[in-house]
Write a protein that holds these residues in place. Structure first.
Motif, PDB file in Angstrom:
ATOM      1  N   TYR A   8       0.789  -1.135  -0.005  1.00 13.24           N
ATOM      2  CA  TYR A   8       0.165   0.037  -0.003  1.00 13.24           C
ATOM      3  C   TYR A   8       0.831   1.290  -0.093  1.00 13.24           C
ATOM      4  N   TYR A  14      -2.263  10.760   2.243  1.00  8.94           N
ATOM      5  CA  TYR A  14      -3.724  11.050   1.455  1.00  8.94           C
ATOM      6  C   TYR A  14      -3.944  12.532   1.696  1.00  8.94           C
ATOM      7  N   TYR A  19     -16.790  12.486   4.759  1.00 10.50           N
ATOM      8  CA  TYR A  19     -17.651  11.576   4.024  1.00 10.50           C
ATOM      9  C   TYR A  19     -18.935  11.311   4.791  1.00 10.50           C
ATOM     10  N   GLY A  53      -8.860   2.922   8.756  1.00  9.93           N
ATOM     11  CA  GLY A  53      -8.096   3.692   7.705  1.00  9.93           C
ATOM     12  C   GLY A  53      -8.541   5.222   7.794  1.00  9.93           C
ATOM     13  N   GLY A  55      -6.929   7.755   7.810  1.00  8.79           N
ATOM     14  CA  GLY A  55      -6.188   8.867   7.101  1.00  8.79           C
ATOM     15  C   GLY A  55      -5.771  10.127   8.184  1.00  8.79           C
ATOM     16  N   ASP A  76      -5.130   3.988  11.788  1.00 10.38           N
ATOM     17  CA  ASP A  76      -4.331   3.834  10.445  1.00 10.38           C
ATOM     18  C   ASP A  76      -3.024   3.721  10.764  1.00 10.38           C
ATOM     19  N   PHE A  77      -2.317   2.957   9.690  1.00  9.12           N
ATOM     20  CA  PHE A  77      -1.073   2.489   9.890  1.00  9.12           C
ATOM     21  C   PHE A  77       0.164   3.484   9.526  1.00  9.12           C
ATOM     22  N   HIS A  81       0.005  10.085   9.156  1.00  8.46           N
ATOM     23  CA  HIS A  81      -1.378  10.413   9.227  1.00  8.46           C
ATOM     24  C   HIS A  81      -1.654  10.448  10.766  1.00  8.46           C
ATOM     25  N   ALA A 102      -1.818   1.593  13.812  1.00 12.15           N
ATOM     26  CA  ALA A 102      -1.845  -0.116  13.900  1.00 12.15           C
ATOM     27  C   ALA A 102      -1.955  -0.470  12.322  1.00 12.15           C
ATOM     28  N   ASP A 103      -1.540  -1.472  12.068  1.00 15.27           N
ATOM     29  CA  ASP A 103      -1.672  -2.350  10.731  1.00 15.27           C
ATOM     30  C   ASP A 103      -3.088  -3.418  11.079  1.00 15.27           C
ATOM     31  N   PHE A 104      -3.697  -3.153  10.009  1.00 15.40           N
ATOM     32  CA  PHE A 104      -5.003  -4.186  10.028  1.00 15.40           C
ATOM     33  C   PHE A 104      -4.389  -5.580  10.263  1.00 15.40           C
ATOM     34  N   HIS A 125     -13.897   4.034   4.665  1.00 16.42           N
ATOM     35  CA  HIS A 125     -14.201   4.633   3.579  1.00 16.42           C
ATOM     36  C   HIS A 125     -12.888   4.315   2.604  1.00 16.42           C
ATOM     37  N   GLY A 126     -13.004   3.874   1.432  1.00 17.19           N
ATOM     38  CA  GLY A 126     -11.731   3.789   0.600  1.00 17.19           C
ATOM     39  C   GLY A 126     -10.593   2.970   1.021  1.00 17.19           C
ATOM     40  N   ILE A 127     -11.016   1.805   1.706  1.00 19.36           N
ATOM     41  CA  ILE A 127      -9.981   0.919   2.336  1.00 19.36           C
ATOM     42  C   ILE A 127      -9.906  -0.504   1.665  1.00 19.36           C
ATOM     43  N   ILE A 131      -6.365  -2.839  -0.252  1.00 23.13           N
ATOM     44  CA  ILE A 131      -5.398  -3.434   0.562  1.00 23.13           C
ATOM     45  C   ILE A 131      -5.158  -4.647   0.343  1.00 23.13           C
TER      46      ILE A 131
HETATM   47  C1  LIG Z   1      -7.330   5.882   0.441  1.00 22.85           C
HETATM   48  S1  LIG Z   1      -6.872   6.338   2.262  1.00 22.85           S
HETATM   49  C2  LIG Z   1      -8.602   6.651   2.802  1.00 22.85           C
HETATM   50  C3  LIG Z   1      -8.405   7.638   4.190  1.00 22.85           C
HETATM   51  C4  LIG Z   1      -9.944   8.086   4.535  1.00 22.85           C
HETATM   52  N1  LIG Z   1     -10.718   7.053   5.183  1.00 22.85           N
HETATM   53  C5  LIG Z   1     -10.532   8.942   3.886  1.00 22.85           C
HETATM   54  O1  LIG Z   1     -11.360   8.469   2.965  1.00 22.85           O
HETATM   55  O2  LIG Z   1     -10.092  10.079   3.658  1.00 22.85           O
HETATM   56  C6  LIG Z   1      -6.736   4.497   2.932  1.00 22.85           C
HETATM   57  C7  LIG Z   1      -6.378   4.849   4.268  1.00 22.85           C
HETATM   58  O3  LIG Z   1      -6.104   3.531   4.827  1.00 22.85           O
HETATM   59  C8  LIG Z   1      -4.674   3.286   5.365  1.00 22.85           C
HETATM   60  N2  LIG Z   1      -4.291   1.985   5.421  1.00 22.85           N
HETATM   61  C9  LIG Z   1      -3.861   1.178   4.445  1.00 22.85           C
HETATM   62  N3  LIG Z   1      -3.530  -0.046   4.578  1.00 22.85           N
HETATM   63  C10 LIG Z   1      -3.661  -0.011   6.026  1.00 22.85           C
HETATM   64  C11 LIG Z   1      -3.197  -1.115   6.850  1.00 22.85           C
HETATM   65  N4  LIG Z   1      -3.012  -2.196   6.377  1.00 22.85           N
HETATM   66  N5  LIG Z   1      -3.622  -0.930   8.309  1.00 22.85           N
HETATM   67  C12 LIG Z   1      -4.112   0.224   8.669  1.00 22.85           C
HETATM   68  N6  LIG Z   1      -4.244   1.184   7.546  1.00 22.85           N
HETATM   69  C13 LIG Z   1      -4.163   1.053   6.482  1.00 22.85           C
HETATM   70  C14 LIG Z   1      -3.762   4.250   4.726  1.00 22.85           C
HETATM   71  O4  LIG Z   1      -2.742   4.600   5.431  1.00 22.85           O
HETATM   72  C15 LIG Z   1      -4.978   5.346   4.178  1.00 22.85           C
HETATM   73  O5  LIG Z   1      -4.579   6.319   5.319  1.00 22.85           O
END
Ligand SMILES: C[S@@+](CC[C@H](N)C(=O)[O-])C[C@H]1O[C@@H](n2cnc3c(N)ncnc32)[C@H](O)[C@@H]1O
Length: 499
Positions: A8, A14, A19, A53, A55, A76-77, A81, A102-104, A125-127, A131
């Motif tokens: 990712y 971001y 939203y 996630g 952001g 968020d990881f 952010h 944290a990482d999911f 949203h947007g996750i 991933i």
């Molecule tokens: C497209 S952005 C969306 C952010 C927010 N939800 C928005 O719509 O503005 C995706 C977010 O997911 C986080 N992310 C991606 N993979 C992740 C993971 N494995 N664990 C935690 N966060 C993650 C990214 O760092 C990023 O901030």
């Protein structure tokens, strides 16, 4: 790309955006409209909400600032952010929002996340479609462990059916971008340049395809950060709704509704012939698959519940009659029709006119609006009234009608305006936090900035022009926006209780 991202994008942050479908009130409303029991948060309910996630945490903070009795968590990881989100929340004095890095895929390693109690609402949203598989299975484990029985989950993702024409372009953007090297935003721009060149050269699988043309037009105005996160992830894959539902069933979650409220009404989404086919199937997943085939929507936004209790139509009507609505735009902005997937839905003036005029005086219960003597039309469909008026961006559901503006919300708006003046270019809409509605009011960046200057004593057109310093060639446009702000938006926001 760095190792810790698992494919990712992590080198480019971001962008900030609001939203509204992530709001617990919208999520609960969608569930009820979809026929599943849900509790719409009341004035001082202690709601527990988790955003995965998050952001920069803007959506989580706008909701926390509008609802001081809620406890909101954002995960968020990306440490960039989380650091910015924490800093923003501290500056805004928000004590009911916590950001966790944290990482999911390995969330159990994080004690703060491991120790969270059960959540009433989880939103992302947007996750999901961006991933890797390990992060998706981590999310399912997290939902299984942290959504309380009866809790609701909102999930948005790229829909395979709506993306299908654009798949070759997306693949090309990523591959060409990665060969170009450099930071992710540069790579995305290079990949998009190749697709544009191929369209100009009339490449058979890109040129003259409406789905490709409209998406490429949308990307013209998108921020570089957005484009990097949209295209440069190794594991991006749009999904079918039945596959997402199967994955989430591991966490005992069941699909109940589309969180974009109008999408729950077949007549607003499909033609008559399409609806005949849709109604052949009693099973909701088949119905959603038919809907997806019939509409161009590229982003699905779904609501799932952990342990759905079906409600009878009479109970659904009673629950929705009790919702209060606030007008968030001038009454004269009521459109003649609404753009929906099936085309244009005409708004009957004899029905909606008196309702919107009543709302211009104060917030109203839906049941009382439908009982107004001068309303001409069906009075027994609160679901449609709520969906159409929120779909037209005319109203927001309201948790604390007629209460004073909240200091937390006003401080958050001030701090957010200052930060966004420095940073600029959000992704889409921002929001004015608002305690009486509990629902932040959507606005473009300029609305937030004008509100900031107005609240700091600059209340005239010329003063506001000086404050925002438009380019010489944008002066006329700026004046029009400022007059609209003073004459139309500001009174509507005051009516909603934002200031
Ligand atoms: C497209 S952005 C969306 C952010 C927010 N939800 C928005 O719509 O503005 C995706 C977010 O997911 C986080 N992310 C991606 N993979 C992740 C993971 N494995 N664990 C935690 N966060 C993650 C990214 O760092 C990023 O901030």
């Amino acid at each position: 790309m760095s190792g810790w991202g698992g494919g990712y994008v992590t080198d480019i942050p971001y962008s900030v955006g609001w939203y509204r479908n992530q709001s617990p009130v919208r999520i609960a409303l969608a569930s009820i409209i979809g026929g599943a029991e849900a509790h719409i948060p009341n004035g001082d309910d202690p709601v527990m909400m988790l955003e995965l996630g998050c952001g920069f945490g803007y959506t989580a903070m706008a909701l926390a600032a509008s609802n001081p009795t809620w406890t909101v968590f954002g995960v968020d990881f990306n440490p960039a952010h989380i650091a910015a989100a924490r800093d923003w929340a501290v500056e805004a004095g928000l004590t009911n929002v916590t950001f966790i890095e944290a990482d999911f895929s390995r969330w159990e390693d994080n004690p703060a996340l491991r120790d969270l109690p059960g959540m009433d609402f989880v939103t992302m949203h947007g996750i999901w479609s961006w991933i890797p598989p390990a992060a998706k299975t981590g999310i399912v484990r997290l939902l299984g462990a942290k959504v309380r029985p009866g809790g609701l989950v909102h999930l948005s993702y790229n829909a395979m059916t709506g993306w299908i024409d654009m798949l070759p372009a997306a693949n090309l953007i990523r591959e060409a971008g990665n060969r170009a090297g450099g930071a992710s935003d540069h790579r995305a721009a290079e990949g998009l340049r190749l697709v544009r060149d191929l369209i100009k050269a009339e490449a058979h699988n890109l040129h003259g395809r409406p789905a490709v043309t409209s998406r490429m037009e949308m990307f013209e105005n998108a921020s570089a950060n957005y484009l990097a996160h949209e295209f440069m992830n190794d594991h991006w894959a749009p999904c079918f709704v039945n596959d997402v539902a199967t994955a989430l069933s591991e966490a005992k979650l069941e699909w109940v509704a589309a969180s974009e409220l109008t999408e729950n009404f077949p007549e607003l989404v499909m033609s008559e012939a399409q609806r005949e086919i849709f109604h052949r199937y009693p099973d909701r997943m088949m119905q959603e698959l038919v809907k997806d085939i019939c509409t161009p929507r590229a982003l699905r936004q779904d609501v799932f519940v952990r342990g759905a209790t079906r409600i009878r139509p009479s109970e659904r009507t009673a629950l929705l009659m009790d919702v209060s609505l606030t007008l968030t735009k001038p009454a004269e902005d009521l459109p003649e029709s609404l753009n929906v997937a099936a085309g244009k839905a005409e708004l009957n003036k004899a029905f909606y006119g008196p309702i919107v005029r009543a709302l211009a005086t104060r917030p109203w219960r839906v049941g009382d609006l439908l009982a107004l003597p001068n309303v001409v039309g069906k009075r027994d469909n609160p679901a449609e009234l709520i969906a159409i008026l929120t779909g037209a961006d005319m109203v927001e559901p309201t948790l604390r009608p007629m209460t004073p503006p909240g200091p937390d919300a006003m401080r958050f708006n001030e701090v957010s305006a200052r930060r966004m003046i420095r940073k600029g270019s959000p992704n889409g809409m921002l929001a004015i936090a608002c305690r009486p509605t509990g629902m932040p009011l959507a606005t473009p960046l300029l609305g937030l900035v004008l509100l900031y200057h107005y609240r700091n004593g600059i209340t005239g057109v010329e003063g506001l022009i000086q404050a925002i310093e438009p380019d010489e060639d944008k002066l006329t446009e700026a004046r029009t926006v400022i007059v609209a702000f003073l004459d139309r938006h500001l009174p509507a926001w005051k009516n909603a209780g934002a200031l």
